[in-house]
Design an enzyme around this catalytic site. Structure first.
Site, mmCIF file in Angstrom:
data_model
loop_
_atom_site.group_PDB
_atom_site.id
_atom_site.type_symbol
_atom_site.label_atom_id
_atom_site.label_comp_id
_atom_site.label_asym_id
_atom_site.label_seq_id
_atom_site.Cartn_x
_atom_site.Cartn_y
_atom_site.Cartn_z
ATOM 1 N N ALA A 1 0.834 -1.189 0.000
ATOM 2 C CA ALA A 1 0.000 0.000 0.000
ATOM 3 C C ALA A 1 0.874 1.245 0.000
ATOM 4 O O ALA A 1 2.071 1.194 0.304
ATOM 5 C CB ALA A 1 -0.916 -0.012 1.218
ATOM 6 N N GLY B 1 0.649 -5.466 1.031
ATOM 7 C CA GLY B 1 -0.613 -5.437 0.312
ATOM 8 C C GLY B 1 -0.524 -6.074 -1.053
ATOM 9 O O GLY B 1 -1.528 -6.611 -1.565
ATOM 10 N N GLU C 1 -1.123 -9.644 -0.513
ATOM 11 C CA GLU C 1 -2.543 -9.860 -0.237
ATOM 12 C C GLU C 1 -3.353 -9.859 -1.531
ATOM 13 O O GLU C 1 -4.302 -10.642 -1.683
ATOM 14 C CB GLU C 1 -3.046 -8.795 0.735
ATOM 15 C CG GLU C 1 -2.503 -9.018 2.146
ATOM 16 C CD GLU C 1 -2.880 -7.932 3.121
ATOM 17 O OE1 GLU C 1 -3.538 -8.247 4.132
ATOM 18 O OE2 GLU C 1 -2.510 -6.764 2.886
ATOM 19 N N GLU D 1 4.837 -5.671 7.339
ATOM 20 C CA GLU D 1 4.038 -4.717 8.126
ATOM 21 C C GLU D 1 4.463 -4.629 9.586
ATOM 22 O O GLU D 1 4.324 -3.575 10.216
ATOM 23 C CB GLU D 1 2.557 -5.087 8.048
ATOM 24 C CG GLU D 1 1.880 -4.742 6.739
ATOM 25 C CD GLU D 1 2.021 -5.826 5.687
ATOM 26 O OE1 GLU D 1 1.345 -5.745 4.656
ATOM 27 O OE2 GLU D 1 2.817 -6.772 5.911
#
Length: 700
Positions: A63, A102, A105, A125
Site C-alpha cells: 500500500a 498489500g 494480499e 508490516e
C-alpha cells in the site's frame, strides 16, 4: 479504464496489467481501477479466464504508506482482494520482483500464483507496527498453515520462490516471461470450462488443526517478553483463521489493523520509515556525483579498518595507509578478522573474501594515495593532527580528488583550511562498528562544492548506508544531542539518582543500553578528552558535573580498563554495580552542597528525552540539520534511540509541544546553574503559536 491499470484481451483470456510506476504502489486510484477492471472482465461473456500481472520491475510492493492515517477512501484494499477472490472466472497471478505486504494480499486473492526464480514474498508490516490488514492473516494461514504463516508475518522477512513453492504459497515456478506462462495456463482453464477447472484448495492449511494450534501456542510463548503490540495481535489474527468463519476472521483482522494504525508505536515506526527515505532530499541532490572507484583510508585503527571493510564490501578498491609497519599490520589483521567472521557466519564466501582482499593495498607512504578518487582520514581525534594530515594530502592527491574526514566533533572548516582545495573537503562521519552501523553523517563545510555532497550521498547508497546531511558545529547532529542526553543524565545523577537507576530507566524506555553502560563500552576517555578540549571556553557559571572526570583520573576508563561506571571482572560482558562509584558520587554531592533527592524512573525518562528534543530544536534553529526527521534518523540509526518511539523530535510531537515546552521551563526554573540545558528556544513558541508540530517542518 482508470489510470494505473489496462486490460489486454487475447481470445478467451483477459490480462489485467497493473502499471503504476515506479513500484506499483496500491493507492486509491489503483484500487479503484482494479475493481473496475474485474467488473469489466467478469461482465464480458467472451472472457473465460483472467491473468493479473504487473508492468515494470516489480509486482506491487504494498500500500501507499503516505495514505496511512488519512481518512479511508473506498474501495479499501480488503475490498479489492475480495473482488479478486470472488471473481467467477479463474484468476492466475503472474508475480515477479518483490511481492510484499498489500501486494502479496492481492496475490492471495487469486486462485493460482506463479512466479520466476528470484521473486521475493513477504509481509513487512510488523516493522511498521502493523499487521497485514487486507486478508493476509486470514488467507495465508488457511493456505499454508499457521507455522509458515506466523514465520513470515512475525519476522517481516521475505522468502524466495523455493520456500514459497515448498509451503504452497505459489503453485509453480516459471521462467522469465511469467505473464506469457500465466496466459497459457489461463488459456488451458478457459478450454476446460468452468465445471472442469482444476481443484484448488485455499483452506488446506486448516486440515491439521492440532499442528495449527501448536504453532500458535509456540508463537505466543516466544512473544511473552515482547513489548510492542503488533506481534501479539498477529498471533491472535492467525488463530482467528482457524476459529472463525472467513468473514468474521476478516472483520477481526480489520479491527486489529485499525487499532494498531492508531497506536503511537505504529505512528513512530511509520515516521522512521519515511524519515530514512526523506533524508536523501538535500539541496545538492541535483548535482552530478564524481566517479569513485578507488578510495584511500588514512588510519588503520578500529574505525579506519571498519571503514575499509565497508568500502571493500561495496566493490571498491582501497589503499590503506598507516604511520608504520606495525600499525599497518594491525589494521590489516583487523580487516582479515572481519572477513573471517563474515565467512564463518555465511555472509561471505571464501571466494568472495579472496576477491575483496585482492582489491586492498597497504602502505606506510601517503604517496601511495596519489591515484585515488577519495581519501577518508580516520586518524586520532585531534584537530592539529588532522590538519597536518590534510596539508600533506593536499600535496599528494590529484586534482579533483575528494578529501574527507571522519571526525566526530571537530571543526571541518578549520580542517579544510589546511588545504588549497576547501571545496573538495567534506565530513564523512561513520559510526562504529562501521561495517554494521547504517548511519553516515555527511558534514558539509562552508565551502564544500555541491557535487562533493552529491558524491557523498551516492557513496553512502553504494555502502548500503543512510546518509544524513549535517552542518558544522561541535558534534554535528548526533554527538551534539548525545551530549545533551548525557548532561541531563549527569544532572540527575548528581541530584540523587544512581547511574544504574538511570541506565535501567532508559533501557525500559527502549534504548539497548543506558548512557553510562554505553560510555563504558566506548571508553570514558573519549568524552573526557572532548571536555578537556572545551574547558577553556566553558562558562564557569554553568553547572558542570565532574564525576566522569574523576573516574577517568582514577583510571576507570570503562570496559577496556575492567572498570568504569561498572566493574567488569575478567571476561565479563555485563558490568556489575560498584559501591566505590556510588561513594565517589556521594562525595561529589557533598563537596557541592547538594542534598540528594528521590528521582523516579519516569522523571529520568522525561528529562532525558526533553533534553534531546530541546537540543534538536536548537540544531534546527541554527540550520545544522535540514529537518526534524533527519535528527530522528541520526538518533535512531546511530545512537540506539528506540525505533518504536520514532526519535526525539517525533517523541516531542507525540508528547505535545506545549506540554513539553512548559516542562522545559519548569526544569529551567528549578535547576539554577543548569538552566541553560533546559531553556527552550524561539522555535517552540513559533510552532505552538501556529498550531504546528516539528513534523510540519519536514517538507512533505
Amino acid at each position: 479504464m482508470t489510470e494505473g491499470v489496462r486490460i489486454e484481451v487475447t481470445g478467451p483470456v483477459a490480462e489485467i496489467v497493473i502499471d503504476n510506476p515506479p513500484v506499483n504502489a496500491i493507492g486509491r486510484k489503483l484500487r479503484l481501477a482494479l475493481v473496475e477492471a474485474f467488473d469489466a472482465v467478469e461482465a464480458d461473456p467472451a472472457v473465460q479466464a483472467v491473468v493479473l500481472s504487473a508492468a515494470g520491475r516489480t509486482w506491487p510492493v504494498g500500500a501507499d504508506i503516505r495514505e496511512f492515517g488519512l481518512p479511508p477512501e473506498a474501495p479499501l484494499l480488503p475490498d479489492v482482494c475480495n473482488r479478486i477472490a470472488d471473481c467467477e472466472k479463474p484468476v492466475v497471478a503472474a508475480l515477479h520482483g518483490n511481492v510484499l505486504g498489500g501486494g502479496l494480499e492481492l496475490a492471495l486473492g487469486a486462485r493460482y500464483r506463479i512466479a520466476p526464480e528470484g521473486t521475493r514474498f513477504g509481509f513487512p508490516e510488523v516493522a511498521l507496527g502493523l499487521i497485514p490488514g487486507a486478508g493476509g492473516t486470514q488467507r495465508l494461514p488457511r493456505l499454508v498453515g499457521a507455522g509458515p504463516a506466523l514465520d513470515m508475518i512475525l519476522s517481516g522477512a521475505a522468502i524466495g520462490t523455493e520456500r514459497a513453492l515448498e509451503i504452497g504459497l505459489i503453485d509453480a515456478v516459471g521462467e522469465n516471461d511469467i505473464a506469457a506462462e500465466a496466459r497459457a495456463l489461463a488459456s488451458e482453464f478457459a478450454t476446460l470450462g468452468q465445471e472442469a477447472y482444476p481443484a484448488h484448495d485455499a483452506e488446506r492449511g486448516l486440515k491439521d488443526p492440532v499442528t495449527f494450534v501448536e504453532a500458535v501456542d509456540a508463537a505466543r510463548a516466544r512473544l511473552r517478553a515482547e513489548q510492542l503490540p503488533a506481534p501479539a495481535r498477529i498471533v491472535d489474527c492467525v488463530e482467528a483463521a482457524l476459529l472463525l468463519p472467513f468473514e468474521s476472521g476478516m472483520a477481526f483482522e480489520r479491527a486489529a489493523f485499525e487499532d494498531l494504525l492508531a497506536s503511537p508505536e505504529s505512528a513512530a515506526l511509520r515516521h522512521a520509515f519515511l524519515a530514512e527515505r526523506r533524508a536523501a532530499r538535500v539541496p545538492e541532490a541535483s548535482a552530478t556525483p564524481r566517479d569513485i572507484s578507488h578510495v584511500g583510508v588514512v588510519g588503520g585503527g578500529m574505525m579506519g579498518a571498519g571503514i575499509t571493510s565497508s568500502l571493500l564490501s561495496a566493490g571498491l578498491r582501497v589503499t590503506l595507509v598507516e604511520r608504520d609497519v606495525d600499525a599497518l599490520s594491525a589494521g590489516l589483521a583487523q580487516i582479515a578478522k572481519t572477513h573471517e567472521r563474515a565467512v564463518a557466519k555465511g555472509r561471505l564466501t571464501p571466494a568472495a573474501r579472496g576477491e575483496e582482499w585482492s582489491r586492498l593495498r597497504g602502505s606506510t607512504d601517503l604517496q601511495a594515495l596519489a591515484p585515488v578518487d577519495l581519501v577518508i582520514e580516520a586518524v586520532t581525534e585531534d584537530e592539529e593532527v588532522k590538519r597536518e594530515v590534510f596539508a600533506r594530502l593536499d600535496g599528494v592527491l590529484r586534482p579533483g580528488a575528494i578529501l574527507a574526514t571522519n571526525t566526530s566533533y571537530l571543526d571541518i572548516n578549520r580542517i579544510a583550511g589546511a588545504t588549497q582545495r576547501p571545496e573538495d573537503v567534506i565530513g564523512l562521519h561513520f559510526f562504529a562498528p562501521a561495517p554494521v552501523m547504517r548511519l553516515l553523517e555527511v558534514v558539509v563545510a562552508e565551502r564544500t562544492a555541491p557535487e562533493i555532497v552529491a558524491t557523498a550521498f551516492d557513496l553512502a547508497r553504494r555502502l548500503g548506508k543512510v546518509a544524513v546531511r549535517a552542518g558544522v558545529c561541535d558534534g554535528f547532529i548526533g554527538n551534539r544531542i548525545l551530549t545533551a542526553y548525557r548532561t541531563a543524565a549527569d544532572f540527575l545523577m548528581e541530584d540523587g539518582a544512581s547511574p544504574y537507576q538511570i541506565d535501567a530507566a532508559m533501557k525500559a524506555y527502549g534504548f539497548p543500553m543506558g548512557p553510562y553502560a554505553a560510555q563504558d563500552l566506548s571508553g570514558l576517555d573519549i568524552s573526557w578528552a572532548r571536555r578537556k578540549r572545551l574547558a577553556a571556553t566553558r562558562d564557569p557559571a554553568r553547572r558542570y558535573v565532574a564525576i566522569g572526570d574523576h573516574l577517568c583520573e582514577a583510571g576507570r576508563l570503562g570496559r577496556k580498563a575492567g572498570r568504569g561506571y561498572y566493574l567488569y571482572p575478567e571476561g565479563a560482558r555485563d558490568g556489575q554495580e560498584d559501591p566505590e562509584v556510588l561513594a565517589l558520587i556521594s562525595r561529589g554531592r557533598l563537596e557541592k552542597g547538594i542534598t540528594p533527592r528521590r528521582v523516579s524512573s519516569e522523571e529520568i525518562r522525561a528529562r532525558c528525552v526533553a533534553a534531546m528534543a530541546n537540543e534538536g530544536a536548537r540544531i534546527l534553529e541554527e540550520g545544522v540539520a535540514l529537518r526534524p526527521s533527519d535528527i530522528d534518523v541520526v538518533m535512531l540509526l546511530g545512537f540506539g534511540f528506540p525505533r518504536h518511539r520514532g526519535g526525539p523530535m517525533q517523541a516531542a510531537d507525540q508528547r505535545g509541544l506545549l506540554a513539553l515546552r512548559n516542562e522545559l521551563r519548569g526544569y529551567a526554573a528549578a535547576d539554577g546553574p543548569g538552566a541553560w540545558l533546559w531553556q527552550p528556544g524561539a522555535l517552540w513558541d513559533e510552532l505552538i503559536k501556529n498550531g504546528k508540530k516539528f513534523a510540519s517542518l519536514n517538507g512533505d
